[in-house]
Design an enzyme around this catalytic site. Structure first.
Site, PDB file in Angstrom:
ATOM      1  N   GLY A 196      -6.238  -1.170  -2.342  1.00 17.54           N
ATOM      2  CA  GLY A 196      -5.998  -0.590  -1.028  1.00 17.54           C
ATOM      3  C   GLY A 196      -4.523  -0.795  -0.692  1.00 17.54           C
ATOM      4  O   GLY A 196      -3.865  -1.680  -1.226  1.00 17.54           O
ATOM      5  N   CYS A 197      -4.019   0.026   0.207  1.00 16.48           N
ATOM      6  CA  CYS A 197      -2.587  -0.039   0.534  1.00 16.48           C
ATOM      7  C   CYS A 197      -2.206  -1.342   1.219  1.00 16.48           C
ATOM      8  O   CYS A 197      -1.238  -2.006   0.816  1.00 16.48           O
ATOM      9  CB  CYS A 197      -2.190   1.150   1.409  1.00 16.48           C
ATOM     10  SG  CYS A 197      -3.271   1.430   2.829  1.00 16.48           S
ATOM     11  N   TYR A 198      -2.972  -1.750   2.211  1.00 20.97           N
ATOM     12  CA  TYR A 198      -2.667  -3.014   2.882  1.00 20.97           C
ATOM     13  C   TYR A 198      -2.741  -4.188   1.906  1.00 20.97           C
ATOM     14  O   TYR A 198      -1.880  -5.067   1.901  1.00 20.97           O
ATOM     15  CB  TYR A 198      -3.635  -3.267   4.037  1.00 20.97           C
ATOM     16  CG  TYR A 198      -3.421  -2.452   5.286  1.00 20.97           C
ATOM     17  CD1 TYR A 198      -4.447  -1.652   5.804  1.00 20.97           C
ATOM     18  CD2 TYR A 198      -2.227  -2.507   5.993  1.00 20.97           C
ATOM     19  CE1 TYR A 198      -4.281  -0.926   6.977  1.00 20.97           C
ATOM     20  CE2 TYR A 198      -2.056  -1.788   7.174  1.00 20.97           C
ATOM     21  CZ  TYR A 198      -3.092  -1.006   7.655  1.00 20.97           C
ATOM     22  OH  TYR A 198      -2.926  -0.298   8.819  1.00 20.97           O
TER      23      TYR A 198
END
Lengths: 343, 343, 343, 343
Positions: free
Chosen positions: A146-148
């Protein structure tokens, strides 16, 4: 160089679009089938007007026979949809999932945060994690982080792994809107986000919390506690993650920088900025780079580290391409850049 | 209602401009002299085109004879300049300083963070702090809080005062650019800030750190440790402060909300949002309101509270007007609103 | 002052929300029923968090019995819905429609641009048009102009009426997104609008074209030809209209300014800026003011005039309140301001 | 492929930075000396943090001995500075000026709009103009067009050249802030531009007016009259030019599209969008593409054409690289892309 045939499922979304943008600049890729769900039958030019060379491509349905006959299949689908397709594709096809389905190791965590049954666990697409690059070389199933989690992990990993901090981290991550995808939800309307900053998923409920926890806990004995708060700020791309944790005894700013320098000196895409310069998301816009900086708050006795990433590039599509290169035994940086688009 | 004659020094800046915007809507104020430094002699209409009713006013020099003859003098000057002027104004004139010079109690902290000698300490313009309202009623010298301290303090005060948390708080505050003022600095150029999020003053070095520490420590025995990181995000107005701290034993989300409800039920401008709604800066744009929400991260055992403020309104000019009302014995909310401008 | 009871239909939309924001500051209004379509039953605080004093109001269905018993009913509904409701309300109730249904005089133009049958024509809510103010005083049915027509008309009317130009105008209007409403359409997503400027409704097809044409043609003999192009730019509020037309013989810049000065000297809300200052939407944000400037391009022999308005304020809700005041015989500017919110 | 050594003067500015960003991706370029004026001696990493591979380069003074020994010298200097340097460089060095000094043919126009004496006229760097490509092949002096002229010219040229319109055009161009450069001017502060749209240089006074006039007049007999109004809108990159002119007799929308198709079918970087799709600056962000669309407003009898460009890419640095390729006899598109960065 052999040409790799790549299919992209979910070509009309932001993740799929970013993968295609990067593949268009990849020297040894041939872009094969492009599929969409409700968009099947439409010209890509209408849905992704920035991908001019692919304007006349017609989206096909996301079906096995369409995805067959490719060396690599990249999935940019809503979560819950990857499992079925992936299970049906041949083992020797490289399948790279930009979605969440195969990121988590713990089925309990999956069910708790995402609902539904856990599809499984694939090699995690973050080559910069200790030992991870080897697992990705030649892999045929890869789960893009995921990006976070990408930026939070990279910003904290060196400190956690070297025992510079207590295993109790706080992450506040300011993100642009593209991470929320292309679905037309009211709170994502331009009028709702411009001139506005807000927090959401507060209190440990955001789905990326277990992923960050998994990544950092994998670096040490025992679990690392993660307090994660995402914020929505008025821009399209970018995440700036502000991370901190109580210092272990005797840790200095110099020691912290030393640890980060060692951790990232050989990494092609993660860059510790020179002392005094702090990350800005604009500097990594459109690039596969992550900029990191670390310091110590002497008075509060906390390590503070900040990381900047482009959530669609290294946060999603860039990671997919980087992992594809590793899976195929190609130069890891093929088709990728460390140069951002600024101003 | 008697008419109060108010002079504003620094009328061409963002702080002075916001004070004037609010005073234009105040039912018992007569706007007197408007002064500027390098802008003296210019029409206000050129510098503050949104303040149409004052367009033909000519800025005068910031000098004692110009500021004399007013009931209230509001100072919106660069720090370091207020002391001299204030010392020379009569004791019975209400002087309200939007700058930092008189906010801190500790001369050592002033010198450490601002340099130069400490001008002194005036009654702190945050009426919502326990006991503070009484100190401001009838005061003739008032120091308006910094914008970050306003929202950080209001967001954490109830938890700290009630002992819900360990005295060790982490604040990450995303701010628009207007808090940095009107001076033309390269990093504040539109091209540098749009599409960009960045952190600055990292590691406990930001000047608002001692102010937040002072405010929170004043609520308990001993010092509260503050880790404060400001972020710049692409908007003009607004600060969203994400604050957290380790929970004291046995604290639940319900107990936390109870404490915040009690703390703010009677406050005209600080609003605890209904359970489940999280603050957005857009909701308080142009208004004197602060929206707050609190929850507990069970897994990480931290209290997480978020507050939203308009840095120029309640964060600066609105606080000045609110304190002016208290100083003059007027209705505290005169000329102020809790209604934001959205979208 | 008698209190006026006002109901607002479509209270959860941007138009309804802006009307409410202004009514909350109106000294002689009591806010009555608030209605919504699909939102009936919800607390307003969830839908319009900036309207804090109305947070606990529950939206009722948009039905006659709910709207009955008010002195004024303001309609902020999708077009096509106003006619039925308006027809059923008593003649002595002041009904103000923020929608398009009753703006056009020509049924043919309505059908051509909006489809469906023409509901009728009500007094047009632009008091600044010659003779219009008298028609609105005491009116019980008022059609609030479209936002683009408001600013385009006010920016060009003096030049057209005085014969300074040939009856052939070109308008290019850059608008923020709030004019498009709160409906979650993909092209209005934050990710689609931030960092992006685009044109739409190009070629004379935009629905506001016949309205601008009607307004300007009403000032002269014969029809004024209007070429109108709207642009979407990355902000929430504001329209900047750049208008031009070929000069009639012998027209100078001085003559043009003279004409505009005369036209607007007595107008409370339309302001010709001092020579050399050009309108900015930020200067009128949240206010009922329109800023205008005019000059002559000697070389191209064209008059160029620019106007700035807040599309939700004077462009919609502000106009509704201004017309309500006229209809009720109140001071026209009650509850309204010429002061913008900047920066 | 031979390696070309390129020096960039003004490497810390937006133009120089964009040239470097593109050269970093150019397969046959070696980046030589980087010079700056007041920034000489500084590391490029501090000034252009997105150009990571060049972070350790130290800026040298903009002097002849520094610029000597290169095959190509690109100048990204404030206007008025290019002439002297260019005159002193050897004739066989390819000098490409991103500034205005050598764009205009008419000395009178230069003096009237820029002041100072006219430095001269170099081959104009817009290969898409009829006949221009041949003039640029092998050229050793090239003047890169201004950003507004690039997009305005390309958007109108086919219509003007084919006599579809009267020689009297109106251009309204909405631009991001980066076109104004990196100098810290007050009106370019983030707080002044965000949430704000404004017009400037109104009335035919903007310096790009004579350049657009020169380009369009060069396509026909006689002069084309140009009314040009630039607008500043809240984004960093991008220009959307809305252009119109009265139709010549008998021109239809189909004929217009036919003309544009023919004009641009073979152009690598100018793209007429499919019927119904209108240009968006986001689609060309970071790319060398220009998107164009044209239609006819039947009622107003005007041709309306819209073009989108990235002012720093094809508007400045991209054009420089494209022209460099032509000058060196390389593939025109080397190091350039038609793929934008979106969202």
């Amino acid at each position: 160089m052999t040409t790799t045939r790549v299919a992209v499922a979910g070509a009309s979304g932001y993740a799929g679009g970013e993968v295609l943008r990067l593949l268009l600049g990849h020297p040894s890729v041939e872009i094969g089938a492009l599929t969409g769900g409700s968009n099947a039958g439409q010209r890509l030019g209408t849905l992704q007007p920035h991908l001019l060379p692919l304007a006349d491509r017609v989206l096909e349905p996301t079906e096995l026979d369409v995805l067959a006959g490719h060396d690599v299949v990249v999935l940019g689908l809503p979560h819950g949809q990857s499992g079925e397709i992936a299970a049906a594709l041949p083992d020797d096809v490289v399948v790279i999932d930009c979605g969440a389905d195969f990121r988590l190791q713990d089925a309990g965590e999956w069910e708790r945060f995402y609902g539904g049954s856990h599809a499984g666990t694939w090699p995690y697409g973050l080559p910069e994690l200790p030992g991870q690059r080897e697992l990705l070389r030649g892999a045929t199933r890869i789960a893009v982080p995921g990006c976070y989690p990408t930026v939070s992990t990279l910003t904290l990993a060196p400190a956690v792994a070297a025992g510079l901090v207590e295993p109790d981290v706080v992450v506040v991550a300011a993100s642009g809107t593209s991470g929320a995808g292309k679905a037309a939800k009211p709170h994502l309307l331009g009028s709702e986000v411009m001139g506005n900053a807000s927090a959401y998923g507060v209190g440990g409920v955001h789905r990326h919390t277990p992923e960050i926890t998994q990544n950092l806990s994998g670096l040490v004995e025992g679990e690392v506690s993660v307090s994660f708060t995402p914020l929505l700020v008025p821009m399209s791309r970018g995440i700036l993650a502000t991370c901190s944790a109580r210092l272990a005894d005797g840790v200095t700013a110099e020691r912290a920088r030393e640890v980060y320098e060692q951790a990232y000196a050989a990494e092609p895409f993660v860059h510790l900025l020179p002392d005094g310069l702090w990350p800005q998301t604009q500097s990594v816009l459109g690039s596969n780079a992550v900029h990191v900086q670390v310091t110590v708050d002497e008075h509060a006795r906390r390590l503070v580290a900040v990381g900047a990433v482009d959530n669609l590039a290294k946060g999603t599509g860039g990671a997919a391409v980087q992992c594809m290169n590793l899976a195929l035994g190609l130069d890891e940086g093929l088709g990728l850049t460390s140069v951002g688009i600024a101003p």
